[in-house]
Design a protein around this motif. Structure first.
Motif, PDB file in Angstrom:
ATOM      1  N   ILE B  10       0.873  -1.166   0.000  1.00 28.78           N
ATOM      2  CA  ILE B  10       0.000   0.000   0.000  1.00 28.78           C
ATOM      3  C   ILE B  10       0.907   1.212   0.000  1.00 28.78           C
ATOM      4  O   ILE B  10       1.725   1.374   0.906  1.00 28.78           O
ATOM      5  N   PHE B  12       0.689   4.717   0.643  1.00 27.96           N
ATOM      6  CA  PHE B  12      -0.140   5.775   1.231  1.00 27.96           C
ATOM      7  C   PHE B  12       0.591   7.108   1.155  1.00 27.96           C
ATOM      8  O   PHE B  12      -0.005   8.159   0.994  1.00 27.96           O
ATOM      9  N   SER B  13       1.899   7.051   1.298  1.00 25.54           N
ATOM     10  CA  SER B  13       2.715   8.262   1.382  1.00 25.54           C
ATOM     11  C   SER B  13       3.006   8.846   0.002  1.00 25.54           C
ATOM     12  O   SER B  13       3.144   8.119  -0.974  1.00 25.54           O
ATOM     13  N   ASP B  15       5.690  10.905  -0.290  1.00 27.11           N
ATOM     14  CA  ASP B  15       7.055  11.417  -0.132  1.00 27.11           C
ATOM     15  C   ASP B  15       7.998  10.697  -1.082  1.00 27.11           C
ATOM     16  O   ASP B  15       7.907   9.484  -1.262  1.00 27.11           O
ATOM     17  N   ASP B  17      11.129   9.891  -0.770  1.00 30.59           N
ATOM     18  CA  ASP B  17      11.951   8.846  -0.161  1.00 30.59           C
ATOM     19  C   ASP B  17      11.153   7.558   0.056  1.00 30.59           C
ATOM     20  O   ASP B  17      11.635   6.460  -0.222  1.00 30.59           O
ATOM     21  N   ARG B  18       9.925   7.700   0.516  1.00 29.01           N
ATOM     22  CA  ARG B  18       9.095   6.512   0.741  1.00 29.01           C
ATOM     23  C   ARG B  18       8.670   5.875  -0.584  1.00 29.01           C
ATOM     24  O   ARG B  18       8.586   4.660  -0.706  1.00 29.01           O
ATOM     25  N   PHE B  42      -4.560   7.867  -0.997  1.00 26.26           N
ATOM     26  CA  PHE B  42      -4.289   9.169  -0.377  1.00 26.26           C
ATOM     27  C   PHE B  42      -3.116   9.893  -1.078  1.00 26.26           C
ATOM     28  O   PHE B  42      -3.118  10.033  -2.282  1.00 26.26           O
ATOM     29  N   TRP B  43      -2.120  10.327  -0.298  1.00 28.23           N
ATOM     30  CA  TRP B  43      -1.016  11.100  -0.869  1.00 28.23           C
ATOM     31  C   TRP B  43      -0.245  10.287  -1.909  1.00 28.23           C
ATOM     32  O   TRP B  43       0.430  10.857  -2.781  1.00 28.23           O
ATOM     33  N   ILE B  78      10.435  15.253   0.382  1.00 26.22           N
ATOM     34  CA  ILE B  78      10.845  14.100   1.182  1.00 26.22           C
ATOM     35  C   ILE B  78      10.282  14.230   2.595  1.00 26.22           C
ATOM     36  O   ILE B  78       9.889  15.317   3.016  1.00 26.22           O
ATOM     37  N   SER B  79      10.237  13.091   3.309  1.00 30.45           N
ATOM     38  CA  SER B  79       9.509  13.055   4.579  1.00 30.45           C
ATOM     39  C   SER B  79      10.238  13.766   5.714  1.00 30.45           C
ATOM     40  O   SER B  79       9.620  14.135   6.715  1.00 30.45           O
ATOM     41  N   PHE B 158       2.700  -1.593   4.319  1.00 24.37           N
ATOM     42  CA  PHE B 158       2.024  -0.288   4.265  1.00 24.37           C
ATOM     43  C   PHE B 158       3.111   0.771   4.326  1.00 24.37           C
ATOM     44  O   PHE B 158       3.786   0.914   5.336  1.00 24.37           O
ATOM     45  N   VAL B 159       3.295   1.494   3.240  1.00 27.08           N
ATOM     46  CA  VAL B 159       4.404   2.451   3.142  1.00 27.08           C
ATOM     47  C   VAL B 159       3.872   3.879   3.210  1.00 27.08           C
ATOM     48  O   VAL B 159       3.153   4.300   2.328  1.00 27.08           O
TER      49      VAL B 159
END
Lengths: 159, 159, 159
Positions: B10, B12-13, B15, B17-18, B42-43, B78-79, B158-159
């Protein structure tokens, strides 16, 4: 033994967007007949807080954490572009416009579907939360209980 | 039934980097012969946006979200230590210096390796994204489709 | 083949709170007799850094990343309400007051319990870290090694 019909989620985050994602996955799985367990730890506990819990004695740092963390779904921020709560309000509003369930509704559905909700006692100790500070219907357990649940599940996520 | 050669992520992020981490894991698994499914929600949808999508009618809040979210890999932050995009530019540059694949290259490889990419329709509705706003080759599905894939996989992240 | 007694965690985050959560889960599983593997990548590498590593040549951007990233557990921030390190100090202090193990203690326990700790070589290249910059007892591997471990595990988390 492997049970292909069980799912667990660790809800570590206390962000509205991540909480919504966790409950949508959990409710989706429960609707498909899966047994679902959610383990709330660290910031994730803020999702479970009552807005007006009974007051009790806490250490100075616990009070500080308590005051800085959200008290329940309505106060949660979002993980990106929160801008002091504006982003969260925007997300709540746009979800409503699109007839997506609010976090409060998702949580009610989770209860109705019998999703098991575990609160991490070690995090509660650190944050200074007592059972009466959190919503009803929770089990209060340590990480070993989560791991026992995860051992029986075929999908385990950390949110 | 358990298929030991399937993985799901998944995303989700949104960012950089993710996203890079997710695609490196996904491509690594596919290179080892695994079937891989990525579910963008989402994002995470911002990774899939075209830089210049056709214009269409959206609500005020959807436009606002749309303008604030990155449009494709080049605009992702990035996060940590993003500093208004400087951190992301640094990460991109240092990856290039080390001959690590860029996110765009990782995404191309993912397609070439037949990685299944799912876009979450509920998130698309909330954010006001239409299929034509996103890159080609996606499937548009709900959380039930992700769960069906995860049920067949032995690693689900889940990332 | 499914081994129900193996767990893996990808430690992507370099936040104190997430690192603590990862090690509590890992140590809990190891205490229950599980084999546990932790794969440290991206910001997660900062958890493993020695405070005073031997100096060596790095590119300008690598030095910059190196100086901006935490050097070991004592310098880690937290993912929310860090306020330039104040939040992290608060969390460390309140954990101590509640007799919860510090991250350093959790890491020592992890080693004593034989938890396998893998450092992602691709991230090390990007960040400019060499094996001598990181604590002892690590294996230096790529994503394929993580995936091989995850294939044998029944619980795999991305933290």
């Amino acid at each position: 033994m492997m049970d292909t019909h069980k799912k667990t989620l660790i809800v570590f985050s206390g962000d509205l967007d991540r909480a919504v994602a966790a409950f949508i996955i959990a409710n989706g799985a429960a609707a498909m007949g899966d047994e679902v367990t959610m383990f709330f730890t660290f910031w994730g506990l803020s999702i479970l807080r009552k807005p007006h819990p009974p007051s009790h004695k806490r250490s100075f740092l616990q009070s500080l954490f308590g005051r800085m963390m959200a008290s329940g779904p309505k106060q949660l921020g979002i993980s990106k572009m929160n801008f002091g709560g504006l982003g969260a309000a925007m997300l709540r509003r746009v979800m409503q416009q699109q007839n997506a369930s609010s976090l409060e509704e998702l949580m009610t559905t989770a209860k109705e579907q019998g999703i098991k909700m575990l609160a991490c006692t070690m995090s509660m100790d650190v944050m200074g939360f007592r059972p009466e500070d959190l919503i009803d219907g929770l089990d209060f357990v340590g990480v070993a209980s989560y791991l026992a649940e995860a051992d029986e599940a075929n999908v385990n996520l950390f949110v």
